[in-house]
Write a protein that holds these residues in place. Structure first.
Motif, PDB file in Angstrom:
ATOM      1  N   MET A  99     -30.702  91.462  91.284  1.00 16.87           N
ATOM      2  CA  MET A  99     -29.013  92.444  91.916  1.00 16.87           C
ATOM      3  C   MET A  99     -28.482  91.210  92.354  1.00 16.87           C
ATOM      4  O   MET A  99     -28.337  90.347  92.197  1.00 16.87           O
ATOM      5  CB  MET A  99     -30.188  92.040  93.505  1.00 16.87           C
ATOM      6  CG  MET A  99     -29.144  92.818  94.523  1.00 16.87           C
ATOM      7  SD  MET A  99     -30.160  92.773  95.733  1.00 16.87           S
ATOM      8  CE  MET A  99     -31.634  93.921  95.793  1.00 16.87           C
ATOM      9  N   THR A 100     -27.216  92.498  91.690  1.00 18.16           N
ATOM     10  CA  THR A 100     -25.375  92.564  91.656  1.00 18.16           C
ATOM     11  C   THR A 100     -24.974  92.083  93.427  1.00 18.16           C
ATOM     12  O   THR A 100     -25.339  92.970  94.489  1.00 18.16           O
ATOM     13  CB  THR A 100     -24.973  93.414  91.053  1.00 18.16           C
ATOM     14  OG1 THR A 100     -25.297  94.305  90.736  1.00 18.16           O
ATOM     15  CG2 THR A 100     -24.294  92.718  90.485  1.00 18.16           C
ATOM     16  N   ARG A 101     -24.081  90.883  93.489  1.00 19.01           N
ATOM     17  CA  ARG A 101     -23.746  90.989  94.693  1.00 19.01           C
ATOM     18  C   ARG A 101     -22.851  91.934  95.143  1.00 19.01           C
ATOM     19  O   ARG A 101     -21.858  92.326  94.379  1.00 19.01           O
ATOM     20  CB  ARG A 101     -22.810  89.675  95.013  1.00 19.01           C
ATOM     21  CG  ARG A 101     -23.539  88.293  94.959  1.00 19.01           C
ATOM     22  CD  ARG A 101     -23.167  87.133  95.454  1.00 19.01           C
ATOM     23  NE  ARG A 101     -23.773  85.768  95.824  1.00 19.01           N
ATOM     24  CZ  ARG A 101     -24.280  85.468  96.761  1.00 19.01           C
ATOM     25  NH1 ARG A 101     -23.186  85.739  97.882  1.00 19.01           N
ATOM     26  NH2 ARG A 101     -25.136  84.311  96.910  1.00 19.01           N
ATOM     27  N   ARG A 102     -22.186  92.813  95.893  1.00 18.27           N
ATOM     28  CA  ARG A 102     -21.113  94.279  96.173  1.00 18.27           C
ATOM     29  C   ARG A 102     -20.014  93.013  96.935  1.00 18.27           C
ATOM     30  O   ARG A 102     -20.462  92.081  98.054  1.00 18.27           O
ATOM     31  CB  ARG A 102     -21.530  94.630  97.478  1.00 18.27           C
ATOM     32  CG  ARG A 102     -22.826  95.499  96.665  1.00 18.27           C
ATOM     33  CD  ARG A 102     -23.074  96.631  97.895  1.00 18.27           C
ATOM     34  NE  ARG A 102     -24.951  97.455  97.613  1.00 18.27           N
ATOM     35  CZ  ARG A 102     -25.331  98.351  97.523  1.00 18.27           C
ATOM     36  NH1 ARG A 102     -25.149  98.443  99.433  1.00 18.27           N
ATOM     37  NH2 ARG A 102     -25.899  98.727  97.388  1.00 18.27           N
ATOM     38  N   ARG A 103     -19.573  93.276  96.318  1.00 17.44           N
ATOM     39  CA  ARG A 103     -18.205  92.959  97.265  1.00 17.44           C
ATOM     40  C   ARG A 103     -17.708  93.487  99.292  1.00 17.44           C
ATOM     41  O   ARG A 103     -17.844  94.219  99.430  1.00 17.44           O
ATOM     42  CB  ARG A 103     -16.213  93.064  96.462  1.00 17.44           C
ATOM     43  CG  ARG A 103     -15.636  92.588  96.965  1.00 17.44           C
ATOM     44  CD  ARG A 103     -14.373  93.487  95.960  1.00 17.44           C
ATOM     45  NE  ARG A 103     -12.795  92.833  96.540  1.00 17.44           N
ATOM     46  CZ  ARG A 103     -12.356  93.164  97.226  1.00 17.44           C
ATOM     47  NH1 ARG A 103     -11.955  94.491  97.183  1.00 17.44           N
ATOM     48  NH2 ARG A 103     -10.975  92.441  97.827  1.00 17.44           N
ATOM     49  N   THR A 104     -17.051  92.371  99.456  1.00 15.05           N
ATOM     50  CA  THR A 104     -17.677  92.296 101.038  1.00 15.05           C
ATOM     51  C   THR A 104     -15.882  92.159 101.784  1.00 15.05           C
ATOM     52  O   THR A 104     -15.071  91.498 100.817  1.00 15.05           O
ATOM     53  CB  THR A 104     -18.617  92.259 101.544  1.00 15.05           C
ATOM     54  OG1 THR A 104     -18.499  91.433 103.069  1.00 15.05           O
ATOM     55  CG2 THR A 104     -18.583  90.609 101.612  1.00 15.05           C
ATOM     56  N   ASP A 105     -15.792  92.409 102.438  1.00 15.06           N
ATOM     57  CA  ASP A 105     -14.074  92.627 103.523  1.00 15.06           C
ATOM     58  C   ASP A 105     -14.333  91.644 103.752  1.00 15.06           C
ATOM     59  O   ASP A 105     -12.958  91.234 104.521  1.00 15.06           O
ATOM     60  CB  ASP A 105     -13.776  93.682 103.816  1.00 15.06           C
ATOM     61  CG  ASP A 105     -13.372  94.783 102.823  1.00 15.06           C
ATOM     62  OD1 ASP A 105     -12.690  93.942 101.766  1.00 15.06           O
ATOM     63  OD2 ASP A 105     -13.285  96.359 103.189  1.00 15.06           O
ATOM     64  N   LEU A 106     -15.771  90.928 104.531  1.00 17.08           N
ATOM     65  CA  LEU A 106     -15.657  89.866 105.572  1.00 17.08           C
ATOM     66  C   LEU A 106     -15.896  88.548 105.136  1.00 17.08           C
ATOM     67  O   LEU A 106     -15.796  88.745 103.994  1.00 17.08           O
ATOM     68  CB  LEU A 106     -17.349  89.901 106.379  1.00 17.08           C
ATOM     69  CG  LEU A 106     -17.494  91.687 107.086  1.00 17.08           C
ATOM     70  CD1 LEU A 106     -18.694  91.260 107.365  1.00 17.08           C
ATOM     71  CD2 LEU A 106     -15.908  91.925 108.258  1.00 17.08           C
ATOM     72  N   THR A 107     -15.464  87.548 105.457  1.00 18.14           N
ATOM     73  CA  THR A 107     -15.590  86.646 105.213  1.00 18.14           C
ATOM     74  C   THR A 107     -16.851  85.719 105.042  1.00 18.14           C
ATOM     75  O   THR A 107     -17.525  86.068 106.303  1.00 18.14           O
ATOM     76  CB  THR A 107     -14.348  85.340 106.325  1.00 18.14           C
ATOM     77  OG1 THR A 107     -15.312  85.457 107.453  1.00 18.14           O
ATOM     78  CG2 THR A 107     -13.277  85.955 106.181  1.00 18.14           C
ATOM     79  N   PRO A 108     -16.813  84.575 104.320  1.00 22.03           N
ATOM     80  CA  PRO A 108     -18.436  83.588 104.448  1.00 22.03           C
ATOM     81  C   PRO A 108     -18.342  83.408 105.997  1.00 22.03           C
ATOM     82  O   PRO A 108     -20.206  84.167 106.109  1.00 22.03           O
ATOM     83  CB  PRO A 108     -18.387  82.641 104.288  1.00 22.03           C
ATOM     84  CG  PRO A 108     -17.278  83.088 102.667  1.00 22.03           C
ATOM     85  CD  PRO A 108     -16.163  84.295 103.563  1.00 22.03           C
ATOM     86  N   GLU A 109     -17.806  83.289 106.940  1.00 19.22           N
ATOM     87  CA  GLU A 109     -18.345  82.953 108.238  1.00 19.22           C
ATOM     88  C   GLU A 109     -18.418  84.290 109.485  1.00 19.22           C
ATOM     89  O   GLU A 109     -19.543  84.286 109.819  1.00 19.22           O
ATOM     90  CB  GLU A 109     -17.220  82.163 108.738  1.00 19.22           C
ATOM     91  CG  GLU A 109     -17.278  82.089 110.322  1.00 19.22           C
ATOM     92  CD  GLU A 109     -16.125  80.879 111.580  1.00 19.22           C
ATOM     93  OE1 GLU A 109     -16.881  81.314 112.418  1.00 19.22           O
ATOM     94  OE2 GLU A 109     -15.136  81.108 110.733  1.00 19.22           O
ATOM     95  N   GLU A 110     -17.869  85.337 109.387  1.00 21.03           N
ATOM     96  CA  GLU A 110     -18.510  86.134 109.604  1.00 21.03           C
ATOM     97  C   GLU A 110     -19.754  87.119 109.017  1.00 21.03           C
ATOM     98  O   GLU A 110     -19.778  87.706 109.383  1.00 21.03           O
ATOM     99  CB  GLU A 110     -16.888  87.236 109.245  1.00 21.03           C
ATOM    100  CG  GLU A 110     -15.750  87.198 110.203  1.00 21.03           C
ATOM    101  CD  GLU A 110     -14.532  88.239 108.716  1.00 21.03           C
ATOM    102  OE1 GLU A 110     -13.453  88.104 110.196  1.00 21.03           O
ATOM    103  OE2 GLU A 110     -14.409  88.353 108.409  1.00 21.03           O
ATOM    104  N   GLN A 111     -20.193  86.868 107.554  1.00 12.07           N
ATOM    105  CA  GLN A 111     -21.276  87.462 107.249  1.00 12.07           C
ATOM    106  C   GLN A 111     -22.440  86.464 107.777  1.00 12.07           C
ATOM    107  O   GLN A 111     -23.170  87.249 108.436  1.00 12.07           O
ATOM    108  CB  GLN A 111     -21.307  87.507 105.947  1.00 12.07           C
ATOM    109  CG  GLN A 111     -20.667  88.247 104.816  1.00 12.07           C
ATOM    110  CD  GLN A 111     -20.614  88.784 103.224  1.00 12.07           C
ATOM    111  OE1 GLN A 111     -21.469  88.438 103.041  1.00 12.07           O
ATOM    112  NE2 GLN A 111     -19.402  88.029 102.770  1.00 12.07           N
TER     113      GLN A 111
END
Length: 95
Positions: free
Chosen positions: A1-13
Motif C-alpha cells: 500500500m502506498t502512502r497518500r500525500r496529506t496536508d496534515l502534519t504528523p501531529e494533526e494526523q
C-alpha cells in the motif's frame, strides 16, 4: 500500500486518528462508524489503526460531523478530551 500525500502534519494526523478510535468505540463497531462516515470499513482500519495511510482533510471533515465538533478541535486534540469515556460520554473531573 502506498502512502497518500496529506496536508496534515504528523501531529494533526495523530490527533484525528485518536478521534477516530474514540468514535469507533462510541459507535460500537468500525463498520457502524464507517457507514456513518460514508467510507469502507477497511478505510477506518487503515487510517485509524495501521498508520500506513495518511489522514486526509476529507477524513477529518467526516470525523468532525458525527463528533459535532469543529475541525480545529480535532486537529488541535481538543476533542475528545482525555478524561471523557467513549462509551457513555461521562467526563471525569480532573483535580
Amino acid at each position: 500500500m502506498t502512502r497518500r500525500r496529506t496536508d496534515l502534519t504528523p501531529e494533526e494526523q495523530a490527533n484525528v486518528r485518536r478521534a477516530l478510535k474514540f468514535l469507533g468505540k462510541r459507535f460500537g463497531t468500525q463498520a457502524t462508524l464507517a457507514k456513518a462516515l460514508g467510507v469502507p470499513r477497511s478505510t477506518i482500519r487503515h487510517v485509524a489503526y495501521e498508520r500506513k495511510v495518511g489522514v486526509s482533510a476529507s477524513m477529518t471533515f467526516r470525523a468532525a460531523r458525527p463528533a459535532d465538533v469543529s475541525i480545529d478541535a480535532l486537529l488541535k486534540s481538543e476533542w475528545p478530551r482525555s478524561e471523557t469515556c467513549p462509551h457513555c460520554g461521562h467526563t471525569r473531573m480532573m483535580e
